[in-house]
Design an enzyme around this catalytic site. Structure first.
Site, PDB file in Angstrom:
ATOM      1  CD  GLU A 245      -3.360  -0.206   1.982  1.00 46.04           C
ATOM      2  OE1 GLU A 245      -4.424  -0.797   1.827  1.00 46.04           O
ATOM      3  OE2 GLU A 245      -3.105   0.437   3.014  1.00 46.04           O
TER       4      GLU A 245
ATOM      5  CE  LYS B 171     -12.242   1.467   1.314  1.00 47.56           C
ATOM      6  NZ  LYS B 171     -11.715   2.507   2.191  1.00 47.56           N
TER       7      LYS B 171
ATOM      8  CG  HIS C  51       8.459 -29.539  -0.121  1.00 46.71           C
ATOM      9  ND1 HIS C  51       9.019 -30.743  -0.465  1.00 46.71           N
ATOM     10  CD2 HIS C  51       9.235 -29.030   0.869  1.00 46.71           C
ATOM     11  CE1 HIS C  51      10.092 -30.964   0.302  1.00 46.71           C
ATOM     12  NE2 HIS C  51      10.230 -29.938   1.115  1.00 46.71           N
TER      13      HIS C  51
HETATM   14  O1  PA5 Z   1      -3.304   1.292   5.887  1.00 50.07           O
HETATM   15  C1  PA5 Z   1      -4.435   1.734   5.737  1.00 50.07           C
HETATM   16  O2  PA5 Z   1      -4.701   2.916   5.923  1.00 50.07           O
HETATM   17  C2  PA5 Z   1      -5.581   0.834   5.324  1.00 50.07           C
HETATM   18  O3  PA5 Z   1      -5.168  -0.458   5.052  1.00 50.07           O
HETATM   19  C3  PA5 Z   1      -6.630   0.782   6.432  1.00 50.07           C
HETATM   20  O4  PA5 Z   1      -6.026   0.312   7.605  1.00 50.07           O
HETATM   21  C4  PA5 Z   1      -7.819  -0.106   6.055  1.00 50.07           C
HETATM   22  O5  PA5 Z   1      -8.339   0.279   4.827  1.00 50.07           O
HETATM   23  C5  PA5 Z   1      -8.891  -0.018   7.123  1.00 50.07           C
HETATM   24  O6  PA5 Z   1      -9.350   1.284   7.263  1.00 50.07           O
HETATM   25  P1  PA5 Z   1     -10.156   1.756   8.527  1.00 50.07           P
HETATM   26  O7  PA5 Z   1      -9.305   1.571   9.740  1.00 50.07           O
HETATM   27  O8  PA5 Z   1     -10.460   3.194   8.271  1.00 50.07           O
HETATM   28  O9  PA5 Z   1     -11.407   0.907   8.601  1.00 50.07           O
END
Ligand code: PA5
Length: 447
Positions: free
Chosen positions: A287, A422, A308
């Site tokens: 990310e 989303k 394996h």
């Molecule tokens: O690193 C990030 O910001 C994302 O992976 C969030 O943790 C994830 O989308 C969850 O978001 P939230 O905590 O707002 O529900």
């Protein structure tokens, strides 16, 4: 202490080019330390280990003690992405491999299970099969407070807790934004205890906030030791030097990507307890770096099982891979292979040896084979698997990620790409406000 060895990659790169990338990583270090790069309003994680307030830890510990007194034996931790992977990684690494199967007699900590990280109906139905058998509490975590997956799971678990316990609001703790989001509003309305995810800490950098620490503490593990290990690492990485392990890791991985066509980094662990370290690390790097058409694709394997299965590809498939091996120098337990008079399995050549020794030889043999096969290696090693060393690993990979993404030239702290699915999902689910997109998508799907 976390150590890094990049020698297994040196033969793949030119020394002069390593120096170029080391210089870039040193510049990125300055940017990260000065806090003047892209995403600089999300740097709160940098000083969490040394600046975590004692009252926050005490509050987490008092919730643990209160729930233990109530005899709570199942805690459902609801969250997705950065809102669960750190806690899951730590809890899996620190738990007995067979904690669930061992007799529950004498267990002082509740079992922690995770939900809200998928939209599987079967998963939720089966979670409720477990919930009805247990004495339950819930930690719901969402920084934005609006993420669909945890919201759906929480609605279901909350309903059960509300209907079955008079002390329902004492059994739910919410971790969310200080001011906004549906979870914030709901928590205030219902009188839940809440912890705040700091504004300047993104989800995937939040393991050392209550997001990670509360589930870890409730599961019976030592968050103070974890913070100590992270604080030691914070100090160790604070020096601008070409020996700084975060700079070495960031420089080498960017060089392998840029000059050697290495598009995929595989985190390799040799202990099943570290499988979720790979999951946590994949989110952190995927990310943070995968944007603007750039970035190393992070993958993970757990050896020797995956030798394996994926081992064949790594040895002989597309030469686009490099590996980062997590080497745990000492096992916490000891099992020796004994001599057998009959020796029908022909293993007497290993008599007297620890299983760990076999694992080490598998790791070293694999290292040489993979280097021969064109797969550069780096090694990140820790003394043993415990809270202290995990804390160090968390901080090491976070800090190195900040440097690496800056070296690559992307903003490490945003995730604009996550929004695309989303929007489509909301439109297809019929969420108000998405009518136009809904019509377009349905036409495409039907067309
Ligand atoms: O690193 C990030 O910001 C994302 O992976 C969030 O943790 C994830 O989308 C969850 O978001 P939230 O905590 O707002 O529900």
């Amino acid at each position: 202490m976390v150590k890094i060895d990049i020698e297994g990659s040196s033969s793949f790169v030119k020394a002069a080019r390593y120096k170029d990338f080391e210089a870039k990583a040193l510049d990125a270090f300055d940017t990260l330390v000065a806090g003047n790069g892209a995403g600089n309003d999300f740097l709160g994680w940098k000083h969490l280990p040394s600046q975590t307030p004692e009252d926050m830890i005490l509050e987490c510990e008092s919730i643990r003690d209160e729930w233990n007194k109530k005899g709570i034996n199942l805690v459902v931790v609801i969250g997705i992405g950065g809102s669960y992977l750190g806690a899951r990684c730590a809890i899996e690494a620190l738990s007995h491999n067979f904690a669930k199967q061992l007799s529950s007699a004498g267990k002082s900590a509740p079992e922690v299970v995770f939900a809200g990280n998928n939209l599987s109906e079967e998963y939720l139905a089966e979670l409720m099969d477990l919930v009805v058998e247990r004495n339950v509490a819930c930690i719901v975590i969402s920084k934005s407070g609006t993420t669909t997956e945890p919201a759906v799971a929480f609605r279901i678990v909350k309903k059960y807790i509300d209907e079955h316990y008079e002390d329902n609001s004492d059994r739910i703790v919410a971790i969310t934004d200080a001011r906004k989001g549906a979870l914030k509003v709901l928590s205030a309305e219902q009188g839940y205890r809440t912890f705040v995810v700091p504004d300047d800490v993104g989800g995937r950098f939040s393991v050392l906030t209550p997001v990670g620490l509360l589930p870890i503490i409730v599961a019976g593990f030592d968050a103070r030791e974890m913070l100590k290990g992270a604080a030691e690492m914070e100090k160790a990485l604070s020096e601008k030097s070409s020996d700084n392990p975060a700079i070495r890791y960031a420089a080498m991985r960017n060089l392998l990507y840029s000059d050697c066509g290495k598009r995929v980094e595989v985190m390799v662990t040799y202990n099943p307890k570290l499988q979720y370290l790979g999951e946590w690390w994949k989110q952190l790097y995927g990310e943070s770096e995968g944007k603007d058409g750039k970035g190393i694709f992070p993958a993970s394997v757990t050896n020797t099982a995956d030798l394996h299965s994926m081992g064949q590809y790594i040895q002989e498939g597309e030469r686009i891979l490099f590996e980062t091996v997590i080497n745990v120098r000492h096992s916490n337990r000891s099992v020796t292979i004994e001599k057998d008079e009959q020796n029908l399995d022909q293993l007497n050549y290993l008599a007297g040896k620890h299983v760990e020794h076999c694992g080490a030889m598998a790791r070293l043999g694999t290292k040489l084979a993979h280097i021969d096969g064109g797969v550069p290696q780096m090694e990140v090693s820790i003394e043993k698997i415990d809270a202290f060393n995990l804390g160090g690993l968390f901080y090491f990979f976070e800090f190195a990620c900040g440097i690496s993404a800056c070296t690559l030239g992307v903003n490490p702290f945003n995730q604009p790409g996550v929004e695309a699915y989303k929007k489509n999902m909301f439109a297809l689910l019929g969420k108000p406000g998405y009518e136009e997109l809904s019509a377009t998508l349905k036409a495409r799907l039907n067309g």
